[in-house]
Design an enzyme around this catalytic site. Structure first.
Site, PDB file in Angstrom:
ATOM      1  CG  ASN A  57      -7.862  -4.440   1.181  1.00 36.30           C
ATOM      2  OD1 ASN A  57      -7.174  -3.433   1.347  1.00 36.30           O
ATOM      3  ND2 ASN A  57      -7.362  -5.659   1.244  1.00 36.30           N
ATOM      4  CG  HIS A  66      -1.937  -1.100   1.208  1.00 33.31           C
ATOM      5  ND1 HIS A  66      -3.201  -0.977   0.684  1.00 33.31           N
ATOM      6  CD2 HIS A  66      -1.854  -2.380   1.664  1.00 33.31           C
ATOM      7  CE1 HIS A  66      -3.863  -2.124   0.832  1.00 33.31           C
ATOM      8  NE2 HIS A  66      -3.066  -2.991   1.414  1.00 33.31           N
TER       9      HIS A  66
HETATM   10 FE1  HDD Z   1      -2.315  -4.769   5.561  1.00 29.14          FE
HETATM   11  C1  HDD Z   1      -0.927  -1.727   5.148  1.00 29.14           C
HETATM   12  C2  HDD Z   1      -5.326  -3.566   4.395  1.00 29.14           C
HETATM   13  C3  HDD Z   1      -3.656  -7.933   5.696  1.00 29.14           C
HETATM   14  C4  HDD Z   1       0.490  -5.868   7.053  1.00 29.14           C
HETATM   15  N1  HDD Z   1      -2.996  -3.005   4.873  1.00 29.14           N
HETATM   16  C5  HDD Z   1      -2.263  -1.850   4.806  1.00 29.14           C
HETATM   17  C6  HDD Z   1      -3.076  -0.789   4.298  1.00 29.14           C
HETATM   18  C7  HDD Z   1      -4.320  -1.312   4.070  1.00 29.14           C
HETATM   19  C8  HDD Z   1      -4.262  -2.702   4.454  1.00 29.14           C
HETATM   20  C9  HDD Z   1      -5.523  -0.596   3.533  1.00 29.14           C
HETATM   21  C10 HDD Z   1      -2.630   0.640   4.040  1.00 29.14           C
HETATM   22  C11 HDD Z   1      -2.714   1.475   5.285  1.00 29.14           C
HETATM   23  C12 HDD Z   1      -2.365   2.893   4.970  1.00 29.14           C
HETATM   24  O1  HDD Z   1      -3.057   3.503   4.149  1.00 29.14           O
HETATM   25  O2  HDD Z   1      -1.401   3.378   5.550  1.00 29.14           O
HETATM   26  N2  HDD Z   1      -4.107  -5.599   5.051  1.00 29.14           N
HETATM   27  C13 HDD Z   1      -5.236  -4.909   4.702  1.00 29.14           C
HETATM   28  C14 HDD Z   1      -6.356  -5.826   4.685  1.00 29.14           C
HETATM   29  C15 HDD Z   1      -5.884  -7.045   5.034  1.00 29.14           C
HETATM   30  C16 HDD Z   1      -4.472  -6.908   5.286  1.00 29.14           C
HETATM   31  C17 HDD Z   1      -7.785  -5.434   4.366  1.00 29.14           C
HETATM   32  C18 HDD Z   1      -6.606  -8.354   5.187  1.00 29.14           C
HETATM   33  C19 HDD Z   1      -7.849  -8.458   5.434  1.00 29.14           C
HETATM   34  N3  HDD Z   1      -1.692  -6.572   6.213  1.00 29.14           N
HETATM   35  C20 HDD Z   1      -2.401  -7.752   6.217  1.00 29.14           C
HETATM   36  C21 HDD Z   1      -1.637  -8.772   6.899  1.00 29.14           C
HETATM   37  C22 HDD Z   1      -0.455  -8.188   7.310  1.00 29.14           C
HETATM   38  C23 HDD Z   1      -0.512  -6.809   6.866  1.00 29.14           C
HETATM   39  C24 HDD Z   1      -2.092 -10.199   7.123  1.00 29.14           C
HETATM   40  C25 HDD Z   1       0.705  -8.770   8.049  1.00 29.14           C
HETATM   41  C26 HDD Z   1       0.686  -9.827   8.755  1.00 29.14           C
HETATM   42  N4  HDD Z   1      -0.509  -3.955   5.939  1.00 29.14           N
HETATM   43  C27 HDD Z   1       0.494  -4.594   6.617  1.00 29.14           C
HETATM   44  C28 HDD Z   1       1.681  -3.703   6.895  1.00 29.14           C
HETATM   45  C29 HDD Z   1       1.192  -2.340   6.322  1.00 29.14           C
HETATM   46  C30 HDD Z   1      -0.161  -2.680   5.734  1.00 29.14           C
HETATM   47  C31 HDD Z   1       2.967  -4.230   6.394  1.00 29.14           C
HETATM   48  C32 HDD Z   1       2.123  -1.613   5.358  1.00 29.14           C
HETATM   49  C33 HDD Z   1       2.143  -0.194   5.832  1.00 29.14           C
HETATM   50  C34 HDD Z   1       1.390  -0.187   7.059  1.00 29.14           C
HETATM   51  O3  HDD Z   1       0.971  -1.439   7.361  1.00 29.14           O
HETATM   52  O4  HDD Z   1       1.152   0.773   7.747  1.00 29.14           O
HETATM   53  O5  HDD Z   1       1.952  -3.655   8.241  1.00 29.14           O
END
Ligand code: HDD
Length: 700
Positions: free
Chosen positions: A155, A82
């Site tokens: 999402n 993202h």
């Molecule tokens: Fe995630 C970012 C949505 C599963 C780890 N995720 C991130 C963002 C969104 C989502 C919208 C952007 C946030 C922003 O605008 O700053 N992610 C989801 C959804 C998931 C999902 C709807 C499943 C239903 N994500 C998921 C899992 C993991 C992560 C299973 C790790 C185990 N996601 C992250 C992250 C991020 C992220 C690496 C990257 C930047 C942040 O968090 O702030 O931690």
């Protein structure tokens, strides 16, 4: 924007009287001075300190060093997923108290607005990638409530690729650019993604969504949002129910067609970011309703899947959505970096009245987001960054650390204490957050529940709930993506999965790939897929609201174009609450039939028809001869037709349509008088002419 008026003089023709003619500005009385970060006024910001005018720059130049050093450190690590995002401020307002299902304070008082910050994103691409790859869109909302910040990090699709967070690094490594070659950027159409997917049957439902039109939205203002996981709502009395969150845009949802997405990506890589920014700027504020599907504990056993499985959804036809309130985005960020880049969402940011479920994907997320902010934002005080800071008072005994911006007072930073002052923060047993006391037992084991094993029934449900054009698009997307996978076994394995979803789909994709179905691998499902009742609410086309509200019309005018017709069209679109932009062969504008030079928004070369939902062409006979020879003009019309748009045209413009190979149909409308304009608007309200599609494109 443009109306009958002389075009504004170019800005270079009207220099500010305050600026002298030299290459650099000099201070004007009353204007703030440039200073160093220490507040030292700077006398010259154009020239470094040198030994002689043509001599070497001196190490002594602390002003140069401060400026360059700061610049060198302007970037922070981009989000691992993202990374590309667009943000906006706004508010949320409930319709009525929701106290019967949750004690969450921001869902109670219909008179109370809660400030929000929203960030939309693509998943796979880097921060500078294009807005319109085929991808999932993130939909993150930070509610600054009186009980602390609540982050709903969702999402635009209600299910996910995997069932357990331990697989997240794998799916993301597979979709991101391949590590040895550093490409493709922002694309799932490559071998490593489909390699992983073809070996991960649990992803099949999400694949149907990712290959659908949902993955190429027309506008961020038109995407639906989902919390994906099952969460809990808990009342003040401690009664808990399961909920699934939904965001619904009030102007409806729409997508672009794939060929458009490809062309938009080149013509305007910032298509979505610009669209959001411009809509908010012109006061056309995007709105979403927030709703929940509420599942009583007693209903859980009746569902034919496990509520904890994030690859499943509950059709609205089975459990309808209860709308709780509306969110309006009414202010653009002041600074992209300070706000959109530094905003830190964490699913663990929760408020009383909302709780988690045991969904293993959600449980992993509760760790990951806080962790990532520590490296992204440089330490444990990221909550002090303005966009992240709660709007309600917050205080505790956490101290120090990198980027500490506050000056905590007093000698006591612990609890309990008999010497801390009476105003020191204390626990709040009455209103404080309490975890639902759930009884948990079980052996320690690494195992997936058998109730998570049906990977195909809902994939089939989704595919079979689509309208015919949407099914065609899914097949086309699969054929496109798999054609980019050079490993034949991966394609054949995917064809095997498709057979478990729908044999018709499998056959269509095999034909489009030109691959014999006999070679498809047989994939034995862990649970035999079932035929579920169709869920029409999953289709976008099926629930198209037939409106021009929030849409954008492009009117292409030439010199001599009918001024009255132009005015009538502009007025009609305004009434529909659609935005209008004008395009002319040259950016200097066009002189319409009444002799007025009309300012335009785009030159033909910079305003392709892919930017618009519907188009009109108003030409004069004189201009037509040149235009019909101009590839950009012919492509403008050909694309509008090929992208199934409703096209209005003046009689004089008809030859251009001929040259562009337009076969007149119900979506091509001659703009003759008021009747013509009315017919055009009525038809344009209906959106794309899907019946045109099979005559123009075959799958593949
Ligand atoms: Fe995630 C970012 C949505 C599963 C780890 N995720 C991130 C963002 C969104 C989502 C919208 C952007 C946030 C922003 O605008 O700053 N992610 C989801 C959804 C998931 C999902 C709807 C499943 C239903 N994500 C998921 C899992 C993991 C992560 C299973 C790790 C185990 N996601 C992250 C992250 C991020 C992220 C690496 C990257 C930047 C942040 O968090 O702030 O931690």
């Amino acid at each position: 924007m443009a109306s009958k008026k002389s075009p504004p003089a170019p800005s270079s023709a009207a220099p500010s009287p305050k600026l002298p003619a030299e290459t650099h500005q000099t201070a004007v009385e009353g204007q703030p001075h440039l200073t160093t970060n220490q507040g030292l006024p700077i006398s010259d910001n154009q020239n470094s300190l040198k030994a002689g005018v043509r001599g070497p720059v001196l190490l002594e130049d602390f002003i140069l060093r401060e400026k360059i050093t700061h610049f060198d450190h302007e970037r922070i690590p981009e989000r691992i997923v993202h990374a590309r995002g667009s943000g906006a401020h706004g508010f949320f307002q409930p319709y009525e108290p929701a106290a019967d299902i949750t004690e969450a304070g921001f869902l109670q008082d219909p008179k109370k607005k809660t400030e929000v910050f929203v960030r939309f994103s693509t998943v796979a691409g880097g921060a500078g990638s294009v807005d319109l790859p085929r991808d999932v869109r993130g939909f993150s909302v930070k509610f600054y409530t009186e009980q602390g910040n609540y982050d709903l990090v969702g999402n635009n699709m209600p299910v996910f690729f995997i069932q357990d967070a331990i697989k997240f690094p794998d799916v993301i490594h597979a979709v991101k650019m391949e590590p040895d070659r550093g490409f493709p950027q922002a694309a799932s159409a490559h071998a490593t993604f489909w390699d992983f997917i073809s070996l991960t049957p649990e992803s099949m439902h999400m694949i149907m969504w990712a290959m659908s039109d949902r993955a190429i939205p027309r506008s961020l203002r038109m995407i639906e949002g989902f919390g994906v996981h099952t969460f809990r709502f808990i009342t003040a009395e401690g009664v808990s129910r399961f909920v699934k969150f939904h965001w619904r845009p009030t102007i409806g949802s729409a997508a672009v067609v794939w060929d458009e997405a490809v062309k938009i990506s080149g013509a305007d890589p910032d298509f979505h970011r610009r669209d959001l920014w411009e809509a908010i700027n012109r006061g056309d504020f995007p709105e979403w309703e927030l709703g929940v599907q509420v599942i009583e504990e007693s209903q859980v056993a009746e569902l034919d899947f496990d509520l904890l499985d994030p690859t499943k959804l509950i059709p609205e036809e089975i459990i309808p959505i209860r709308m709780l309130g509306k969110m309006v985005l009414n202010r653009n960020p002041d600074n992209h970096f300070a706000e959109t880049e530094q905003v830190a969402f964490c699913p663990s940011h929760i408020v009383p009245g909302i709780g988690f479920s045991d969904d293993p994907l959600l449980q992993g997320r509760l760790l990951s987001y806080l962790d990532t902010q520590l490296s992204r934002l440089g330490g444990p005080n990221f909550h002090q960054i303005p966009v992240n800071a709660p709007r309600c008072p917050f205080s505790n005994n956490q101290r120090d650390g990198l980027r500490q911006m506050q000056v905590p007072k007093g000698r006591v930073a612990y609890e309990p204490s008999q010497i801390s002052p009476p105003e020191a923060p204390r626990e709040c047993p009455v209103h404080g957050f309490r975890t639902l006391p759930e009884a948990e037992t079980g052996e320690k084991l690494r195992k997936r529940s058998e109730t998570f094993a049906d990977h195909y029934s809902q994939a089939r449900l989704f595919y079979r709930s689509m309208t015919e054009p949407e099914q065609t698009h899914i097949a086309s997307a699969l054929a496109f993506e798999l054609a980019k996978v050079e490993v034949i076994d991966i394609r054949n394995r995917m064809l095997g999965h498709l057979g478990n979803i729908d044999e018709g789909l499998q056959q269509t994709v095999a034909d489009a790939l030109g691959m014999p179905l006999a070679n498809a691998m047989a994939i034995q499902p862990a649970v035999a897929p079932r035929d579920l009742d169709r869920s029409p609410s999953l289709s976008l086309i099926g629930k198209d609201p037939h409106t021009l509200k929030g849409r954008k019309a492009g009117i292409f005018i030439t010199d001599g174009a009918d001024a009255e017709l132009l005015a009538a069209l502009q007025a009609a679109f305004k009434k529909e609450k659609a935005a209008v932009e004008l395009i002319a062969p040259k950016i200097g504008g066009a002189t319409t039939s009444d002799g007025v030079l009309v300012a335009v928004d785009h030159a033909l070369s910079g305003g392709p028809s892919v930017f618009f939902d519907t188009v009109a062409i108003l030409a004069s006979e004189d201009a037509m001869a040149d235009l019909a020879r101009e590839a950009a003009a012919v492509n403008w019309v050909r694309d509008a037709f090929g992208h199934l748009k409703v096209i209005g045209y003046s009689l004089e413009a008809a030859p251009l349509l001929d040259v562009a190979g337009v076969e007149p149909d119900e979506g091509t409308i001659l703009l003759e008088g008021a009747k013509g304009v009315k017919a055009f608007i009525n038809t344009a309200r209906g959106g794309r002419r899907w019946e045109r599609e099979p005559t123009l494109r075959s799958i593949g």
